[in-house]
Design a protein around this motif. Structure first.
Motif, mmCIF file in Angstrom:
data_model
loop_
_atom_site.group_PDB
_atom_site.id
_atom_site.type_symbol
_atom_site.label_atom_id
_atom_site.label_comp_id
_atom_site.label_asym_id
_atom_site.label_seq_id
_atom_site.Cartn_x
_atom_site.Cartn_y
_atom_site.Cartn_z
ATOM 1 N N SER A 61 -38.754 14.894 -60.846
ATOM 2 C CA SER A 61 -38.374 13.840 -61.883
ATOM 3 C C SER A 61 -37.961 12.466 -61.248
ATOM 4 O O SER A 61 -37.377 12.362 -60.220
ATOM 5 C CB SER A 61 -36.886 14.524 -62.640
ATOM 6 O OG SER A 61 -36.510 13.432 -63.436
ATOM 7 N N HIS A 62 -38.375 11.361 -61.782
ATOM 8 C CA HIS A 62 -38.142 10.105 -61.502
ATOM 9 C C HIS A 62 -36.439 9.954 -61.791
ATOM 10 O O HIS A 62 -36.027 9.155 -60.897
ATOM 11 C CB HIS A 62 -38.663 9.188 -62.242
ATOM 12 C CG HIS A 62 -40.144 8.761 -61.665
ATOM 13 N ND1 HIS A 62 -40.018 8.054 -60.260
ATOM 14 C CD2 HIS A 62 -41.266 8.681 -62.062
ATOM 15 C CE1 HIS A 62 -41.349 7.837 -60.151
ATOM 16 N NE2 HIS A 62 -41.949 8.147 -61.065
ATOM 17 N N LEU A 63 -35.953 10.574 -62.192
ATOM 18 C CA LEU A 63 -34.376 10.463 -62.404
ATOM 19 C C LEU A 63 -33.641 10.913 -61.067
ATOM 20 O O LEU A 63 -32.433 10.695 -60.832
ATOM 21 C CB LEU A 63 -33.671 11.335 -63.418
ATOM 22 C CG LEU A 63 -34.210 10.696 -64.886
ATOM 23 C CD1 LEU A 63 -33.397 11.593 -65.969
ATOM 24 C CD2 LEU A 63 -33.820 9.343 -65.123
ATOM 25 N N VAL A 64 -34.401 11.924 -60.134
ATOM 26 C CA VAL A 64 -33.900 12.500 -59.195
ATOM 27 C C VAL A 64 -34.333 11.351 -58.133
ATOM 28 O O VAL A 64 -33.450 11.016 -57.075
ATOM 29 C CB VAL A 64 -34.490 13.708 -58.848
ATOM 30 C CG1 VAL A 64 -33.997 14.319 -57.201
ATOM 31 C CG2 VAL A 64 -33.708 14.766 -59.810
ATOM 32 N N LEU A 65 -35.628 10.847 -57.858
ATOM 33 C CA LEU A 65 -36.063 9.951 -56.831
ATOM 34 C C LEU A 65 -37.272 9.246 -57.471
ATOM 35 O O LEU A 65 -38.152 9.988 -57.967
ATOM 36 C CB LEU A 65 -36.223 10.708 -55.734
ATOM 37 C CG LEU A 65 -36.055 10.261 -54.085
ATOM 38 C CD1 LEU A 65 -34.888 9.669 -53.942
ATOM 39 C CD2 LEU A 65 -36.385 11.349 -53.248
ATOM 40 N N ASP A 66 -37.346 8.179 -56.956
ATOM 41 C CA ASP A 66 -38.476 7.481 -57.164
ATOM 42 C C ASP A 66 -39.708 7.773 -56.451
ATOM 43 O O ASP A 66 -39.357 8.453 -55.349
ATOM 44 C CB ASP A 66 -38.292 5.744 -57.154
ATOM 45 C CG ASP A 66 -38.070 5.186 -55.778
ATOM 46 O OD1 ASP A 66 -38.570 5.723 -54.840
ATOM 47 O OD2 ASP A 66 -36.852 4.342 -55.835
ATOM 48 N N GLY A 67 -41.009 7.352 -56.715
ATOM 49 C CA GLY A 67 -42.106 7.839 -56.101
ATOM 50 C C GLY A 67 -42.204 7.579 -54.409
ATOM 51 O O GLY A 67 -42.332 8.483 -53.570
ATOM 52 N N MET A 68 -41.805 6.201 -53.742
ATOM 53 C CA MET A 68 -41.793 6.063 -52.769
ATOM 54 C C MET A 68 -40.779 6.842 -51.708
ATOM 55 O O MET A 68 -40.997 7.321 -50.848
ATOM 56 C CB MET A 68 -41.552 4.708 -52.311
ATOM 57 C CG MET A 68 -41.708 4.238 -50.849
ATOM 58 S SD MET A 68 -43.294 4.562 -50.178
ATOM 59 C CE MET A 68 -44.295 3.291 -51.025
ATOM 60 N N GLY A 69 -39.458 6.950 -52.692
ATOM 61 C CA GLY A 69 -38.610 7.753 -51.965
ATOM 62 C C GLY A 69 -39.047 9.145 -51.588
ATOM 63 O O GLY A 69 -38.545 9.993 -50.804
ATOM 64 N N ALA A 70 -39.588 9.801 -52.582
ATOM 65 C CA ALA A 70 -39.953 11.167 -52.820
ATOM 66 C C ALA A 70 -41.121 11.438 -51.693
ATOM 67 O O ALA A 70 -40.949 12.283 -50.869
ATOM 68 C CB ALA A 70 -40.662 11.527 -54.070
ATOM 69 N N LEU A 71 -41.862 10.615 -51.437
ATOM 70 C CA LEU A 71 -43.082 10.544 -50.606
ATOM 71 C C LEU A 71 -42.440 10.448 -48.970
ATOM 72 O O LEU A 71 -42.644 11.664 -48.031
ATOM 73 C CB LEU A 71 -43.912 9.503 -50.633
ATOM 74 C CG LEU A 71 -44.967 9.552 -51.975
ATOM 75 C CD1 LEU A 71 -45.871 8.419 -51.846
ATOM 76 C CD2 LEU A 71 -45.625 10.950 -51.974
ATOM 77 N N ARG A 72 -41.344 9.875 -48.655
ATOM 78 C CA ARG A 72 -40.684 9.810 -47.658
ATOM 79 C C ARG A 72 -39.944 10.953 -47.338
ATOM 80 O O ARG A 72 -39.846 11.640 -46.046
ATOM 81 C CB ARG A 72 -39.923 8.389 -47.383
ATOM 82 C CG ARG A 72 -40.229 7.260 -47.504
ATOM 83 C CD ARG A 72 -39.317 6.067 -47.663
ATOM 84 N NE ARG A 72 -40.055 4.669 -47.397
ATOM 85 C CZ ARG A 72 -39.448 3.576 -47.400
ATOM 86 N NH1 ARG A 72 -38.096 3.644 -47.582
ATOM 87 N NH2 ARG A 72 -39.892 2.536 -47.280
ATOM 88 N N VAL A 73 -39.356 11.454 -48.194
ATOM 89 C CA VAL A 73 -38.449 12.901 -47.976
ATOM 90 C C VAL A 73 -39.513 13.959 -47.899
ATOM 91 O O VAL A 73 -39.228 14.851 -47.000
ATOM 92 C CB VAL A 73 -37.576 13.112 -49.422
ATOM 93 C CG1 VAL A 73 -37.041 14.409 -49.100
ATOM 94 C CG2 VAL A 73 -36.574 12.044 -49.433
ATOM 95 N N ILE A 74 -40.518 14.018 -48.408
ATOM 96 C CA ILE A 74 -41.548 15.240 -48.423
ATOM 97 C C ILE A 74 -42.148 15.207 -46.811
ATOM 98 O O ILE A 74 -42.276 15.958 -46.367
ATOM 99 C CB ILE A 74 -42.748 15.166 -49.338
ATOM 100 C CG1 ILE A 74 -42.059 15.499 -50.729
ATOM 101 C CG2 ILE A 74 -43.687 16.108 -48.836
ATOM 102 C CD1 ILE A 74 -43.019 15.161 -51.885
ATOM 103 N N ALA A 75 -42.302 13.897 -46.467
ATOM 104 C CA ALA A 75 -42.919 13.498 -45.075
ATOM 105 C C ALA A 75 -41.819 14.027 -43.988
ATOM 106 O O ALA A 75 -42.143 14.630 -42.941
ATOM 107 C CB ALA A 75 -43.300 11.962 -45.001
ATOM 108 N N ALA A 76 -40.591 13.588 -44.387
ATOM 109 C CA ALA A 76 -39.420 14.161 -43.418
ATOM 110 C C ALA A 76 -39.428 15.533 -43.346
ATOM 111 O O ALA A 76 -39.325 16.098 -42.168
ATOM 112 C CB ALA A 76 -38.196 13.464 -44.015
ATOM 113 N N ALA A 77 -39.621 16.163 -44.537
ATOM 114 C CA ALA A 77 -39.715 17.761 -44.724
ATOM 115 C C ALA A 77 -40.814 18.345 -43.849
ATOM 116 O O ALA A 77 -40.575 19.136 -42.781
ATOM 117 C CB ALA A 77 -39.672 18.326 -46.064
ATOM 118 N N VAL A 78 -42.062 17.650 -43.945
ATOM 119 C CA VAL A 78 -43.106 18.137 -43.126
ATOM 120 C C VAL A 78 -42.938 17.834 -41.592
ATOM 121 O O VAL A 78 -43.132 18.912 -40.780
ATOM 122 C CB VAL A 78 -44.536 17.228 -43.360
ATOM 123 C CG1 VAL A 78 -45.659 17.525 -42.658
ATOM 124 C CG2 VAL A 78 -44.834 17.381 -44.721
#
Length: 458
Positions: free
Chosen positions: A139-156
């Motif tokens: 959900s965008h209420l949890v994080l915006d698109g760029m923020g989500a991409l950075r978090v997923i990349a951090a998890a990877v």
């Protein structure tokens, strides 16, 4: 206005939602409309499931995995609490490769709730040509698109910030009420100042109902029917995209707004006053992974006349120059009012936001360019995928919503490897609701006008 928690932050202020996030949350509660982000990985082979499990476990241990906990007090600010992901879905039955986007749409419509959970979903699907897709929706209420991409990349990459949030209800009712009461008192100066600004701006005029000639009065009914918005994905070789941009005299990253303005014109989303296209351009203002804001974004309006863009992008160059020189954005105006808006009745807050973005007359089009996707994002199973897509998806959209905004057009662009991808979601209601086939045709015609060869998936 950066609102994040630090070691020195007072207990009552810790992990509260920023004002813009709180407003988005309140409007979600009014409308039930969910604005989601989806990231899709496509491999030419089966995926390394052990590596995917590891990435998934890292992801749910990071700050992305959170929920909104409403306050027990009427004017208390909601806070972030630890969230939950459901175990990721794995299908063993291959689907036809032509159904990739249908499967992605199905994943986007699976339950994701920023309050009761789950905070996000992950799924894996094999296809009959030997390829495999991975989807993550949030959900965008949890994080915006760029923020989500950075978090997923951090998890990877095995980096990132561990989840700092307490479980739901961990504060206890009495402790939570006392903490929220202190927060209300601490916010009082900002709230009073915002109310004063609204009074000076004649807020009653801003939130007053306004008729638009775009919709006949007889058709302006409260229709709760859910409309599934059609979407397509366009893939263009980067060298073809760059050659077109240069051929039309465009500056860096001007072909996207030119293309979107031309497509918007075909869909009839032209400003009533002068026929121009109003492009709503988000700009990320995220300050690293420690930034707790869900929506760390500024919105700017770029006005482009659509005529002749297939011959020259000079009007876009001029519009971008004006945008760079603008001293105020739409977000600047909204930010100054947020401490009061977030405490207003939700329907009044919604009317004020709509007026600030002028949905009735401007007919804005969302045009988001994520640029080159973060390094490492493509290796969700430990090795690079063949294709990577990021898109915005709106679900639970009623016909009444579309009547209010006079349709819908959102375009998200990104680059991966040697491909530019455009994820397009659009719908006009008249003379009839746009279908997927009609959207594909309009997109194809616009691509032809620009001399762009592309693959369209729908």
């Amino acid at each position: 206005m950066l609102e994040t928690s630090t070691a020195g932050t007072s207990t009552y202020a810790r992990h509260r939602l920023a004002w813009l996030d709180q407003l988005a949350y309140e409007l979600f509660r009014v409308t039930g409309r969910s604005q989601l982000m989806q990231c899709l990985w496509l491999y030419d082979r089966d995926v390394n499931r052990a590596a995917l499990v590891q990435t998934y476990e890292r992801l749910i241990a990071l700050s992305f995995n959170r929920l909104v906990e409403p306050s027990s007090l009427p004017w208390g600010r909601p806070r972030w609490v630890a969230g939950t992901f459901v175990p990721f879905e794995q299908s063993s039955d291959p689907l036809p490769r032509s159904r990739l986007l249908q499967w992605a749409n199905q994943q986007a419509r699976a339950p994701v709730d920023p309050v009761i959970g789950p905070a996000g979903r992950m799924a894996i699907q094999p296809f009959d040509d030997g390829s495999t897709a991975v989807s993550i929706v949030g959900s965008h209420l949890v994080l915006d698109g760029m923020g989500a991409l950075r978090v997923i990349a951090a998890a990877v990459n095995g980096t990132g910030i561990p989840n700092p949030y307490l479980p739901q209800g961990a504060r206890g009712r009495l402790s939570g009420c006392l903490s929220d009461a202190w927060q209300i008192l601490a916010d009082a100066p900002q709230t009073v100042a915002a109310l004063a600004r609204i009074a000076q701006s004649d807020w009653s005029r801003l939130v007053a109902p306004r008729r638009s000639p775009a919709v006949p009065a007889a058709d302006a009914v409260h229709d709760p029917t859910i409309v599934e918005l059609p979407s397509v994905v366009v893939s263009v070789e980067s060298r073809v995209w760059l050659a077109c941009e240069q051929r039309l005299g465009g500056g860096m990253n001007t072909l996207l707004p030119g293309f979107v303005a031309s497509l918007a014109s075909r869909l009839g989303r032209r400003r009533l006053s002068d026929g121009a296209i109003s492009l709503l351009v988000p700009r990320s203002r995220r300050r690293g992974l420690a930034d707790e804001r869900a929506l760390a974004i500024e919105f700017h309006m770029m006005n482009v006349a659509p005529e002749g863009l297939t011959k020259s992008l000079e009007p876009v160059n001029a519009a971008r120059a004006l945008l760079r020189g603008a001293r105020k954005s739409q977000t600047d105006v909204l930010t100054s009012l947020l401490p009061a808006i977030a405490l207003m009745p939700r329907t009044v807050a919604s009317a004020l936001v709509n007026r600030l973005f002028d949905y009735a007359d401007e007919l804005p089009v969302s045009c988001s360019d994520l640029g080159m996707l973060p390094e490492g994002l493509a290796r969700i199973d430990g090795a690079p995928c063949r294709h990577l897509l990021t898109r915005a998806v709106d679900v639970n959209v009623t016909r009444q919503d579309l009547e209010r905004s006079h349709g819908h057009l959102v375009v998200v662009a990104s680059r991966y490897d040697k491909t530019v991808s455009l994820c397009i979601e659009a719908c006009q209601l008249r003379p009839a609701a746009t279908t997927v086939d009609e959207l594909r045709l309009l997109v194809s015609q616009t691509l032809t006008d620009f001399g762009l060869e592309a693959v369209i998936d729908a």
